[in-house]
Motif scaffolding. Structure first.
Motif: not given
Lengths: 99, 99
Positions: A3, A30, A72-73, B12, B14, B18, B21
């Motif tokens: 990450l 994430e 998202d993080i 990240l 991306k 995703t 988690d």
């Protein structure tokens, strides 16, 4: 899967003299798209500090905590300066000394 | 003071989607010059996993652990894929369901 987008090898700006041990903990969470699951980091923060205190006595002023969150993080950075053994008698050793 | 020599903002890559988690924990322990103090990371590893398991059920195959050590720095990387809530009923919720 990183990450933090880098390899494990910490690039340390080698200070000429490292006076204290230092411990750095980075956590990144994430969340998958559309996830409205819990944000684990605030919960983990106090537990992780409690875990560290099992092994070494740290004063609050030696702990620096930064947390960031975007869509998202979430990320949490804990920096700890660890007193050298001469400055520290771990609780366990002291309690054994009293025992 | 960053042992990992970078700012907190995780970069990240991306992924389009995703699916799960993800939780990443990085620990670095820099030992002061001449220090022969304990290496905290092996001790912290199991405790930190136990802390995480308080909040989310994770299977061993979802956990990837890497540890490295050189003269003055030890580093530990824990990568965890967290099942989505549909795949997971946290122990606490289940025990409450039984209660």
């Amino acid at each position: 899967m990183s990450l933090f987008g880098f390899s494990l090898r910490p690039r340390l700006p080698k200070s000429a003299q490292t006076a204290k041990d230092r411990l750095q903990i980075l956590l990144a969470h994430e969340r998958r798209d559309g996830s409205d699951g819990p944000d684990y980091l605030p919960m983990l923060q106090s537990d992780i500090l409690a875990v560290i205190r099992k092994y070494v006595q740290i004063k609050q002023e030696d702990v620096d905590i930064r947390m960031e969150r975007n869509d998202d993080i979430s990320s949490l950075e804990i920096n700890i300066e660890i007193p050298s053994p001469e400055q520290e008698a771990p609780a366990r050793l002291r309690s054994r000394a009293k025992g």
